[in-house]
Design an enzyme around this catalytic site. Structure first.
Site, mmCIF file in Angstrom:
data_model
loop_
_atom_site.group_PDB
_atom_site.id
_atom_site.type_symbol
_atom_site.label_atom_id
_atom_site.label_comp_id
_atom_site.label_asym_id
_atom_site.label_seq_id
_atom_site.Cartn_x
_atom_site.Cartn_y
_atom_site.Cartn_z
ATOM 1 N N PRO A 1 0.793 -1.221 0.142
ATOM 2 C CA PRO A 1 0.132 0.070 0.033
ATOM 3 C C PRO A 1 0.895 1.306 -0.017
ATOM 4 N N GLY B 1 5.012 1.378 -3.954
ATOM 5 C CA GLY B 1 4.835 1.052 -5.190
ATOM 6 C C GLY B 1 5.869 1.018 -6.123
ATOM 7 N N ILE C 1 -2.485 -6.942 -6.483
ATOM 8 C CA ILE C 1 -1.707 -8.051 -6.695
ATOM 9 C C ILE C 1 -2.817 -9.024 -7.613
ATOM 10 N N LEU D 1 10.855 -9.091 -12.894
ATOM 11 C CA LEU D 1 10.298 -7.626 -13.570
ATOM 12 C C LEU D 1 10.964 -7.678 -14.846
ATOM 13 N N ARG E 1 -17.202 3.231 -43.157
ATOM 14 C CA ARG E 1 -17.881 4.278 -42.746
ATOM 15 C C ARG E 1 -17.849 5.369 -43.802
ATOM 16 N N GLU F 1 4.372 -2.916 -13.544
ATOM 17 C CA GLU F 1 5.592 -3.410 -13.899
ATOM 18 C C GLU F 1 6.531 -2.214 -13.976
ATOM 19 N N GLY F 2 6.425 -1.016 -13.231
ATOM 20 C CA GLY F 2 7.458 0.069 -13.655
ATOM 21 C C GLY F 2 6.341 1.243 -14.210
HETATM 22 P P1 TGC Z 1 18.676 -0.396 -7.428
HETATM 23 O O1 TGC Z 1 19.667 0.085 -6.322
HETATM 24 O O2 TGC Z 1 18.799 0.369 -8.545
HETATM 25 O O3 TGC Z 1 18.735 -1.980 -7.683
HETATM 26 C C1 TGC Z 1 18.755 -3.130 -6.642
HETATM 27 C C2 TGC Z 1 19.427 -4.253 -7.173
HETATM 28 O O4 TGC Z 1 18.887 -4.768 -8.121
HETATM 29 C C3 TGC Z 1 19.407 -4.563 -9.544
HETATM 30 N N1 TGC Z 1 18.433 -4.651 -10.565
HETATM 31 C C4 TGC Z 1 17.977 -5.273 -11.361
HETATM 32 N N2 TGC Z 1 18.053 -6.525 -11.772
HETATM 33 C C5 TGC Z 1 17.467 -7.273 -12.381
HETATM 34 N N3 TGC Z 1 16.687 -6.711 -13.201
HETATM 35 C C6 TGC Z 1 16.184 -5.280 -13.147
HETATM 36 N N4 TGC Z 1 15.274 -4.790 -14.037
HETATM 37 C C7 TGC Z 1 16.898 -4.579 -12.121
HETATM 38 N N5 TGC Z 1 17.089 -3.406 -11.848
HETATM 39 C C8 TGC Z 1 17.785 -3.275 -10.754
HETATM 40 C C9 TGC Z 1 20.450 -3.783 -9.048
HETATM 41 O O5 TGC Z 1 21.552 -4.036 -9.999
HETATM 42 C C10 TGC Z 1 20.843 -4.097 -7.755
HETATM 43 O O6 TGC Z 1 21.448 -5.137 -7.745
HETATM 44 P P2 TGC Z 1 22.612 -5.350 -6.491
HETATM 45 O O7 TGC Z 1 23.438 -6.419 -6.829
HETATM 46 O O8 TGC Z 1 23.709 -4.320 -6.674
HETATM 47 O O9 TGC Z 1 22.011 -5.239 -5.093
HETATM 48 O O10 TGC Z 1 17.347 -0.051 -6.714
HETATM 49 P P3 TGC Z 1 16.186 0.885 -6.261
HETATM 50 O O11 TGC Z 1 15.667 0.422 -4.906
HETATM 51 O O12 TGC Z 1 17.099 2.174 -6.260
HETATM 52 O O13 TGC Z 1 15.200 1.017 -7.221
HETATM 53 C C11 TGC Z 1 15.294 1.144 -8.714
HETATM 54 C C12 TGC Z 1 13.836 1.181 -9.388
HETATM 55 C C13 TGC Z 1 13.237 2.381 -8.750
HETATM 56 C C14 TGC Z 1 14.372 1.630 -10.784
HETATM 57 C C15 TGC Z 1 13.334 -0.066 -8.821
HETATM 58 O O14 TGC Z 1 12.722 0.088 -7.638
HETATM 59 C C16 TGC Z 1 11.936 -0.105 -9.878
HETATM 60 O O15 TGC Z 1 11.851 -0.681 -10.954
HETATM 61 N N6 TGC Z 1 10.718 0.059 -9.364
HETATM 62 C C17 TGC Z 1 9.562 0.087 -10.026
HETATM 63 C C18 TGC Z 1 8.640 -0.972 -9.504
HETATM 64 C C19 TGC Z 1 7.715 -2.202 -10.206
HETATM 65 O O16 TGC Z 1 8.169 -2.106 -11.319
HETATM 66 N N7 TGC Z 1 6.945 -2.785 -9.545
HETATM 67 C C20 TGC Z 1 6.247 -3.666 -10.295
HETATM 68 C C21 TGC Z 1 5.503 -4.878 -9.301
HETATM 69 S S1 TGC Z 1 4.953 -6.085 -10.134
HETATM 70 C C22 TGC Z 1 3.870 -5.876 -10.928
HETATM 71 O O17 TGC Z 1 3.507 -4.556 -11.375
HETATM 72 C C23 TGC Z 1 2.999 -6.872 -11.730
HETATM 73 S S2 TGC Z 1 1.988 -6.419 -12.751
HETATM 74 C C24 TGC Z 1 1.280 -7.945 -13.381
HETATM 75 C C25 TGC Z 1 0.655 -8.169 -14.463
HETATM 76 O O18 TGC Z 1 1.160 -8.312 -15.597
HETATM 77 O O19 TGC Z 1 -0.702 -8.238 -14.365
HETATM 78 P P1 FAD Z 2 3.186 5.429 -7.122
HETATM 79 O O1 FAD Z 2 4.445 4.507 -6.710
HETATM 80 O O2 FAD Z 2 2.647 5.874 -5.626
HETATM 81 O O3 FAD Z 2 3.383 6.378 -8.090
HETATM 82 C C1 FAD Z 2 2.398 7.442 -8.328
HETATM 83 C C2 FAD Z 2 3.128 8.508 -9.107
HETATM 84 O O4 FAD Z 2 4.235 8.886 -8.837
HETATM 85 C C3 FAD Z 2 3.396 7.755 -10.503
HETATM 86 O O5 FAD Z 2 2.913 8.811 -11.764
HETATM 87 C C4 FAD Z 2 4.916 7.436 -10.616
HETATM 88 O O6 FAD Z 2 5.552 7.441 -11.691
HETATM 89 C C5 FAD Z 2 5.325 8.858 -9.885
HETATM 90 N N1 FAD Z 2 6.455 8.656 -9.136
HETATM 91 C C6 FAD Z 2 6.638 7.757 -7.979
HETATM 92 N N2 FAD Z 2 8.270 7.777 -7.801
HETATM 93 C C7 FAD Z 2 8.717 8.922 -8.530
HETATM 94 C C8 FAD Z 2 10.062 9.613 -8.832
HETATM 95 N N3 FAD Z 2 11.136 9.005 -8.219
HETATM 96 N N4 FAD Z 2 10.160 10.504 -9.870
HETATM 97 C C9 FAD Z 2 8.943 10.795 -10.402
HETATM 98 N N5 FAD Z 2 7.853 10.284 -10.471
HETATM 99 C C10 FAD Z 2 7.817 9.348 -9.359
HETATM 100 N N6 FAD Z 2 2.101 -5.371 -8.103
HETATM 101 C C11 FAD Z 2 2.719 -6.515 -7.734
HETATM 102 O O7 FAD Z 2 3.711 -6.771 -7.047
HETATM 103 N N7 FAD Z 2 1.962 -7.606 -8.331
HETATM 104 C C12 FAD Z 2 0.808 -7.472 -9.101
HETATM 105 O O8 FAD Z 2 0.603 -8.542 -9.813
HETATM 106 C C13 FAD Z 2 0.647 -6.275 -9.589
HETATM 107 N N8 FAD Z 2 -0.580 -6.409 -10.467
HETATM 108 C C14 FAD Z 2 -1.072 -5.046 -10.657
HETATM 109 C C15 FAD Z 2 -2.327 -4.829 -11.329
HETATM 110 C C16 FAD Z 2 -3.142 -3.793 -11.657
HETATM 111 C C17 FAD Z 2 -4.390 -3.691 -12.199
HETATM 112 C C18 FAD Z 2 -2.435 -2.516 -11.113
HETATM 113 C C19 FAD Z 2 -3.003 -1.248 -11.197
HETATM 114 C C20 FAD Z 2 -1.289 -2.666 -10.454
HETATM 115 C C21 FAD Z 2 -0.579 -3.837 -10.225
HETATM 116 N N9 FAD Z 2 0.705 -3.950 -9.194
HETATM 117 C C22 FAD Z 2 1.042 -5.074 -9.153
HETATM 118 C C23 FAD Z 2 1.239 -2.745 -8.660
HETATM 119 C C24 FAD Z 2 2.071 -1.864 -9.769
HETATM 120 O O9 FAD Z 2 3.165 -2.405 -9.867
HETATM 121 C C25 FAD Z 2 1.910 -0.454 -9.258
HETATM 122 O O10 FAD Z 2 0.889 0.025 -9.319
HETATM 123 C C26 FAD Z 2 3.194 0.379 -9.839
HETATM 124 O O11 FAD Z 2 4.592 -0.117 -9.550
HETATM 125 C C27 FAD Z 2 3.212 1.974 -9.357
HETATM 126 O O12 FAD Z 2 3.005 2.194 -7.791
HETATM 127 P P2 FAD Z 2 1.963 2.869 -7.198
HETATM 128 O O13 FAD Z 2 0.594 2.406 -7.857
HETATM 129 O O14 FAD Z 2 1.849 2.790 -5.587
HETATM 130 O O15 FAD Z 2 2.318 4.159 -7.534
#
Ligand code: TGC
Ligand code: FAD
Length: 403
Positions: free
Chosen positions: A152, A155, A181, A258, A287, A382-383
């Site tokens: 919560p 993200g 999730i 990811l 159309r 997924e970011g």
């Molecule tokens: P940072 O210090 O940059 O990295 C920590 C460690 O991770 C390594 N790393 C990666 N490794 C593999 N793949 C990647 N894409 C990687 N990115 C970074 C990095 O080298 C480091 O390794 P080590 O060995 O030095 O420890 O981490 P940070 O805390 O500064 O974060 C960077 C940031 C903001 C880019 C990262 O937190 C991020 O990508 N945030 C976005 C979160 C996100 O994408 N959440 C997705 C949740 S899951 C989801 O949305 C599923 S949707 C499912 C569906 O399809 O329905």
């Molecule tokens: P926040 O992180 O609060 O972001 C809000 C806004 O602030 C965004 O525009 C963002 O770009 C901006 N922002 C944040 N930080 C910065 C920065 N440093 N600089 C500039 N802008 C910034 N997660 C899972 O783990 N598993 C799943 O299966 C999964 N499925 C999902 C399914 C759905 C339908 C949805 C909507 C989300 C799902 N997610 C899942 C979560 C998803 O990955 C997050 O919603 C996403 O990573 C963004 O997090 P947040 O929603 O908390 O937004």
């Protein structure tokens, strides 16, 4: 065996999607890629297109399709066959995601989560016992999995997570909550990321039925309505130590998964864009206004020409990323660029396609609004769009905007 929810209605409309390949990209694909794509396309047209509007309207996930998705090889296409994966390459994985998302981003999500966010971490970070216990059942659709990273209050910044485990000798005590999730309310297992007592992130497999574990559904989504989303709540859950993924520690564990899933989305989003383009092109021929097809007006042609140009650029980006991935050389930042570009491209195309359809574009006669609403989620999960931009910014400057 899941049966189709009786409230889901089958339409008798035919899915008229045609194949658009402006740059002969099919010539870059192998026979196996084309066979995989055709099999998925046939299945989608037969089993999913007739019900997808009803699922989206009623916010019903077509859970009965998990078995069919397994049969067409949508779960872990590039994971080894020994564990139930498809044993194919990364381009085959991409092309399968594209065909699924051509129908609906939620359908692609079902496959992305199962294959890339549940099977992949168990394969990559698990031991042999865990692989044999879970992977064949996930690959066959007998088990449904979910992936818990987002919380919560955390993200975009998962490193701030507060979900945690305490070592109790022969088990870990898990507390915390995950939010947003995909598939959590219907999942048999959840791959969950939590901090240990040293603040290091570890992965655990939490099983449905464990005491203190619940997965309530999140209602009220206007996007990804054919996909089910929920929370994961852990209240003193005793997780056996054998459920910890032993071969990874730290944020690179979930971020590695990811990378795999974002790669699939970079391909998948092209599918949604192609479906919008296909519908807009056909509509512009059918159309008529002012005595001629609207496709004859220069402004409509500008929209269509720009759509196919952007789709073609995205296809080439995905294909090149696929060849890098096949060689094990696709960097996380390269994957971020493709995910960000291709999802944004698809959303823009959905908006233009909606305009070409005029008033009809807002109805369920056409897939446009459904794709558009879905893509708003795809732009965020997924970011987010901006997080991926900052990943590229970091990569090209060496300066980290997150620290
Ligand atoms: P940072 O210090 O940059 O990295 C920590 C460690 O991770 C390594 N790393 C990666 N490794 C593999 N793949 C990647 N894409 C990687 N990115 C970074 C990095 O080298 C480091 O390794 P080590 O060995 O030095 O420890 O981490 P940070 O805390 O500064 O974060 C960077 C940031 C903001 C880019 C990262 O937190 C991020 O990508 N945030 C976005 C979160 C996100 O994408 N959440 C997705 C949740 S899951 C989801 O949305 C599923 S949707 C499912 C569906 O399809 O329905
Ligand atoms: P926040 O992180 O609060 O972001 C809000 C806004 O602030 C965004 O525009 C963002 O770009 C901006 N922002 C944040 N930080 C910065 C920065 N440093 N600089 C500039 N802008 C910034 N997660 C899972 O783990 N598993 C799943 O299966 C999964 N499925 C999902 C399914 C759905 C339908 C949805 C909507 C989300 C799902 N997610 C899942 C979560 C998803 O990955 C997050 O919603 C996403 O990573 C963004 O997090 P947040 O929603 O908390 O937004």
């Amino acid at each position: 065996m899941q049966v189709m929810d009786s409230t889901i209605v089958r339409s008798d409309k035919t899915d008229k999607y045609q194949h658009h390949d402006y740059y002969n990209i099919d010539e870059l694909l192998s026979e196996d890629h084309l066979l995989a794509r055709d099999a998925v396309r046939d299945w989608v047209k037969r089993e999913v297109s007739p019900i997808i509007e009803s699922c989206a309207e009623q916010a019903k996930c077509p859970v009965h399709l998990f078995k069919g998705l397994a049969e067409i090889g949508a779960f872990g296409p590039s994971l080894p066959a020994k564990y139930g994966g498809g044993g194919m390459d990364e381009i085959a994985y991409g092309i399968i995601m594209q065909e699924l998302e051509r129908c609906d981003s939620g359908l692609r999500s079902m496959a992305s989560v199962q294959g890339s966010l549940v099977m992949y971490p168990i394969y990559k970070y698990g031991n042999e016992e865990q692989r044999m216990k879970y992977l064949p059942k996930l690959a066959s659709g007998e088990y449904i999995g979910c992936f818990g990273l987002t919380e919560p209050d955390h993200g975009s910044n998962p490193s701030g997570m507060t979900t945690n485990v305490v070592d109790k000798g022969d088990y870990y005590l898990l507390n915390g909550a995950k939010m947003w999730i995909t598939n959590s309310p219907i999942a048999d297992i959840a791959v969950v990321w939590a901090k240990n007592e040293e603040g290091k992130i570890i992965g655990l497999v939490v099983e449905k039925g464990m005491e203190g574990f619940s997965a309530p559904e999140i209602h009220g989504k206007w996007s990804l309505r054919a996909s089910i989303t929920g929370e994961l709540v852990f209240e003193d859950v005793k997780v056996p130590k054998e459920n910890v993924l032993p071969n990874v520690m730290g944020l690179k564990g979930p971020l590695g998964c990811l990378s795999k899933a974002r790669y699939g989305i970079a391909w998948g989003a092209i599918g949604a864009a192609l479906d919008c383009y296909d519908s807009a092109l056909r509509y512009s021929m059918e159309r008529e206004q002012f005595g001629k097809p609207i496709g004859q007006f220069q402004l409509t042609q500008k929209k269509l020409a720009e759509m196919i140009t952007e789709i073609t650029k995205a296809q080439l980006l995905a294909w090149r990323l696929g060849t890098l991935a096949n060689d094990g050389k696709a960097s996380p930042a390269q994957i971020s660029m493709a995910k960000r570009n291709n999802v944004h491209m698809a959303l823009e195309i959905a908006r233009e396609a909606r305009q070409i359809h005029g008033g009809m574009g807002i109805t369920n006669e056409y897939p446009i609004m459904r794709h558009m609403m879905n893509l708003e989620t795809v732009l965020t999960y997924e970011g987010t769009h901006d997080i991926h931009l900052l990943i590229t910014g970091y990569d090209v400057t060496g300066l980290n905007a997150f620290k």
